[in-house]
Enzyme design. Structure first.
Site, PDB file in Angstrom:
ATOM      1  CG  ASP A 180       2.661  -0.395  13.104  1.00 22.62           C
ATOM      2  OD1 ASP A 180       2.716  -1.857  13.387  1.00 22.62           O
ATOM      3  OD2 ASP A 180       2.251   0.112  12.054  1.00 22.62           O
ATOM      4  CG  ASP A 230      -3.137  -4.836  19.644  1.00 20.32           C
ATOM      5  OD1 ASP A 230      -3.962  -4.300  18.708  1.00 20.32           O
ATOM      6  OD2 ASP A 230      -3.036  -6.213  19.697  1.00 20.32           O
ATOM      7  N   GLY A 233      -2.938  -7.286   3.624  1.00 19.34           N
ATOM      8  CA  GLY A 233      -1.903  -7.817   2.808  1.00 19.34           C
ATOM      9  C   GLY A 233      -2.279  -7.605   1.355  1.00 19.34           C
ATOM     10  CB  CYS A 252     -10.543  -3.790  -1.728  1.00 19.15           C
ATOM     11  SG  CYS A 252      -8.976  -4.164  -2.420  1.00 19.15           S
ATOM     12  CE1 TYR A 283      -7.488  -3.914   3.742  1.00 13.90           C
ATOM     13  CE2 TYR A 283      -8.028  -3.766   1.194  1.00 13.90           C
ATOM     14  CZ  TYR A 283      -7.342  -3.454   2.321  1.00 13.90           C
ATOM     15  OH  TYR A 283      -6.477  -2.242   2.021  1.00 13.90           O
ATOM     16  CD  GLU A 326       5.055 -11.600  -0.992  1.00 20.49           C
ATOM     17  OE1 GLU A 326       4.580 -11.321   0.223  1.00 20.49           O
ATOM     18  OE2 GLU A 326       5.363 -12.487  -1.747  1.00 20.49           O
ATOM     19  CE  LYS A 327      -1.594  -4.367  -1.017  1.00 21.30           C
ATOM     20  NZ  LYS A 327      -2.251  -3.130  -0.949  1.00 21.30           N
ATOM     21  NE  ARG A 359      -6.289  -5.387  -9.325  1.00 18.70           N
ATOM     22  CZ  ARG A 359      -7.071  -6.024  -9.998  1.00 18.70           C
ATOM     23  NH1 ARG A 359      -7.539  -6.296 -11.218  1.00 18.70           N
ATOM     24  NH2 ARG A 359      -7.522  -7.392  -9.402  1.00 18.70           N
TER      25      ARG A 359
HETATM   26  P1  NAD Z   1       1.030  -2.126   6.095  1.00 22.60           P
HETATM   27  O1  NAD Z   1       0.481  -3.533   6.334  1.00 22.60           O
HETATM   28  O2  NAD Z   1       2.539  -1.755   5.581  1.00 22.60           O
HETATM   29  O3  NAD Z   1       0.724  -0.918   7.191  1.00 22.60           O
HETATM   30  C1  NAD Z   1      -0.276  -1.172   8.270  1.00 22.60           C
HETATM   31  C2  NAD Z   1       0.034  -1.411   9.643  1.00 22.60           C
HETATM   32  O4  NAD Z   1      -0.761  -1.411  10.565  1.00 22.60           O
HETATM   33  C3  NAD Z   1       1.229  -2.290   9.876  1.00 22.60           C
HETATM   34  O5  NAD Z   1       2.658  -1.778  10.137  1.00 22.60           O
HETATM   35  C4  NAD Z   1       0.696  -3.098  11.071  1.00 22.60           C
HETATM   36  O6  NAD Z   1       1.590  -3.644  12.062  1.00 22.60           O
HETATM   37  C5  NAD Z   1      -0.289  -2.177  11.633  1.00 22.60           C
HETATM   38  N1  NAD Z   1      -1.263  -2.738  12.304  1.00 22.60           N
HETATM   39  C6  NAD Z   1      -1.993  -3.642  12.051  1.00 22.60           C
HETATM   40  N2  NAD Z   1      -2.693  -3.967  13.086  1.00 22.60           N
HETATM   41  C7  NAD Z   1      -2.443  -3.182  14.210  1.00 22.60           C
HETATM   42  C8  NAD Z   1      -2.871  -3.056  15.605  1.00 22.60           C
HETATM   43  N3  NAD Z   1      -3.704  -3.986  16.011  1.00 22.60           N
HETATM   44  N4  NAD Z   1      -2.206  -2.259  16.309  1.00 22.60           N
HETATM   45  C9  NAD Z   1      -1.209  -1.409  15.831  1.00 22.60           C
HETATM   46  N5  NAD Z   1      -0.802  -1.388  14.498  1.00 22.60           N
HETATM   47  C10 NAD Z   1      -1.652  -2.395  13.804  1.00 22.60           C
HETATM   48  O7  NAD Z   1       0.037  -1.470   5.015  1.00 22.60           O
HETATM   49  P2  NAD Z   1       0.245  -0.263   4.041  1.00 22.60           P
HETATM   50  O8  NAD Z   1       0.553  -0.613   2.522  1.00 22.60           O
HETATM   51  O9  NAD Z   1       1.210   0.790   4.722  1.00 22.60           O
HETATM   52  O10 NAD Z   1      -1.308   0.239   4.355  1.00 22.60           O
HETATM   53  C11 NAD Z   1      -1.533   1.600   5.136  1.00 22.60           C
HETATM   54  C12 NAD Z   1      -3.056   1.468   4.933  1.00 22.60           C
HETATM   55  O11 NAD Z   1      -3.548   1.937   3.603  1.00 22.60           O
HETATM   56  C13 NAD Z   1      -4.013   0.442   5.488  1.00 22.60           C
HETATM   57  O12 NAD Z   1      -5.105   0.932   6.070  1.00 22.60           O
HETATM   58  C14 NAD Z   1      -4.341   0.003   4.063  1.00 22.60           C
HETATM   59  O13 NAD Z   1      -5.552  -0.681   4.106  1.00 22.60           O
HETATM   60  C15 NAD Z   1      -4.557   1.015   3.253  1.00 22.60           C
HETATM   61  N6  NAD Z   1      -4.533   0.882   1.729  1.00 22.60           N
HETATM   62  C16 NAD Z   1      -3.052   0.484   1.473  1.00 22.60           C
HETATM   63  C17 NAD Z   1      -3.148   0.229  -0.157  1.00 22.60           C
HETATM   64  C18 NAD Z   1      -1.753  -0.297  -0.687  1.00 22.60           C
HETATM   65  O14 NAD Z   1      -1.749  -0.406  -1.813  1.00 22.60           O
HETATM   66  N7  NAD Z   1      -0.609  -0.299   0.134  1.00 22.60           N
HETATM   67  C19 NAD Z   1      -4.222   0.265  -0.846  1.00 22.60           C
HETATM   68  C20 NAD Z   1      -5.556   0.408  -0.474  1.00 22.60           C
HETATM   69  C21 NAD Z   1      -5.532   0.827   0.993  1.00 22.60           C
END
Ligand code: NAD
Length: 321
Positions: free
Chosen positions: A32, A50, A76, A120, A149, A191-192, A220
């Site tokens: 990460d 990255d 987000g 989404c 997104y 935050e959501k 939702r």
């Molecule tokens: P989150 O933002 O907490 O985790 C995503 C992580 O990806 C972050 O820690 C961020 O630092 C890392 N990241 C982003 N760009 C990066 C890069 N270039 N290199 C390395 N790391 C990178 O989100 P989450 O809630 O844990 O979601 C995880 C996955 O599930 C995501 O793909 C999200 O789209 C998907 N998702 C989540 C939800 C939800 O409700 N939380 C719903 C639908 C889909």
């Protein structure tokens, strides 16, 4: 020893997933941009880097991991996704990560891969009635997500499935519906709704007011993190490619969610509905496919997980005070 690679291991779902894989006995590498915000990663090896850099992706995919979970994304809540200001970053960053990781996994001969898509991706036209949204998996096309997104997620679903077809990868795709729980982002703009409402209620005084974006009648469903991980690992280890919804089918309006959380606080709280980004009018997980294909679906009551999340946010506010 079984090995797993978790991309996005510093994020909300990723950090919980690493912990779960450790309890299952895996050797885990997490990757990460950042360490988890609220706890130390349980990963055996945590690489800060990255994933937009293709060379980093090749470095971390240096062996035939038994399981790779690709959760990293630029994401987000509504305040981040629906304002339009972050669209280019969201699309560019997340698509680049997925393109790089798939190429690196193909080179390394990695077979079993999980990708986290999102509710989404579902067309806006099927989510205009807050009481009867249609989020069946086969309703995704003709495509019309209401955010960039969602479009990026749809593109990346197709990308993962193309690698499965052309390069023999064993791909498993979930469409997550609003995952929540302790150690999720609860302030700062990304935050959501569940975390934002818990924070607003916790900060409100007795007899105070909580502001809710939109008219509050938008609906939702929300899935607690533990059940999300149960669904994720079950899907990963199944014969099912998906995409499959992983979500709760206990639908609630946002005003009712605020009332539920206010109930935990024991405070008398008024709701004021104000203008703000809200997304579609209604969304609920359709769990027919997951039930039929995995013989399992989430079933825990919303209030149970929401109470744990509220208590955790109260503890965070106390720490911050
Ligand atoms: P989150 O933002 O907490 O985790 C995503 C992580 O990806 C972050 O820690 C961020 O630092 C890392 N990241 C982003 N760009 C990066 C890069 N270039 N290199 C390395 N790391 C990178 O989100 P989450 O809630 O844990 O979601 C995880 C996955 O599930 C995501 O793909 C999200 O789209 C998907 N998702 C989540 C939800 C939800 O409700 N939380 C719903 C639908 C889909």
């Amino acid at each position: 020893m079984r090995t797993a690679l978790v991309c996005g291991a510093g994020g909300f779902i990723g950090s919980h997933l690493v912990r779960r894989l450790k309890t299952e006995g895996f050797w885990v590498r997490g990757v990460d941009l950042k360490q988890p915000e609220y706890s130390t990663s349980a990963a055996d090896d945590f690489v800060r880097g990255d994933l937009r850099d293709p060379l980093l992706c090749r470095d971390i995919a240096d062996r035939r991991f038994d399981e790779v979970y690709q959760l990293a994304a630029d994401m987000g809540g509504a305040g981040f996704i629906f304002t339009g200001e972050n669209d280019a970053d969201i699309m560019h960053n997340s698509a680049t990560i997925n393109l790089n990781m798939l190429d690196a996994m193909k080179r390394a001969g990695i077979a079993r891969v999980f990708y986290s898509s999102s509710a989404c991706i579902y067309p806006e036209r099927n989510q205009e009635d807050p009481d009867n949204p249609n989020c069946a998996e086969d309703s995704a096309y003709p495509a019309a997500p209401d955010s960039e997104y969602g479009w990026e997620k749809l593109f990346s679903e197709r990308l993962f499935l193309a690698y499965a077809r052309n390069h023999g990868m064993d791909v498993h795709i979930a469409r997550y519906h609003n995952i929540f729980g302790p150690e999720g982002t609860w302030r700062g703009g990304r935050e959501k709704a569940p975390a934002a409402l818990c924070r607003k209620v916790a900060e409100a005084a007795e007899g105070g007011t909580v502001e809710i974006w939109g008219d509050g009648r938008q609906t939702r469903s929300f899935l607690f993190i533990d059940e999300c991980l149960e669904g994720t690992t079950r899907l990963m280890r199944s014969e099912v490619s998906g995409p499959v919804n992983i979500g709760s089918d206990e639908m609630i309006s946002i005003n009712d969610l605020a009332r539920m959380i206010a109930g935990f606080s024991g405070k008398r709280i008024d709701i004021r509905n104000i203008d703000g980004p809200t997304g579609v009018r209604g969304r609920n997980s359709d769990n027919r496919l997951i039930r039929a294909s995995l013989g399992w679906a989430p079933g825990r009551p919303l209030a149970e997980g929401m109470r744990k999340t509220y208590d955790w946010i109260v503890s965070q506010l106390a720490l911050a005070a």
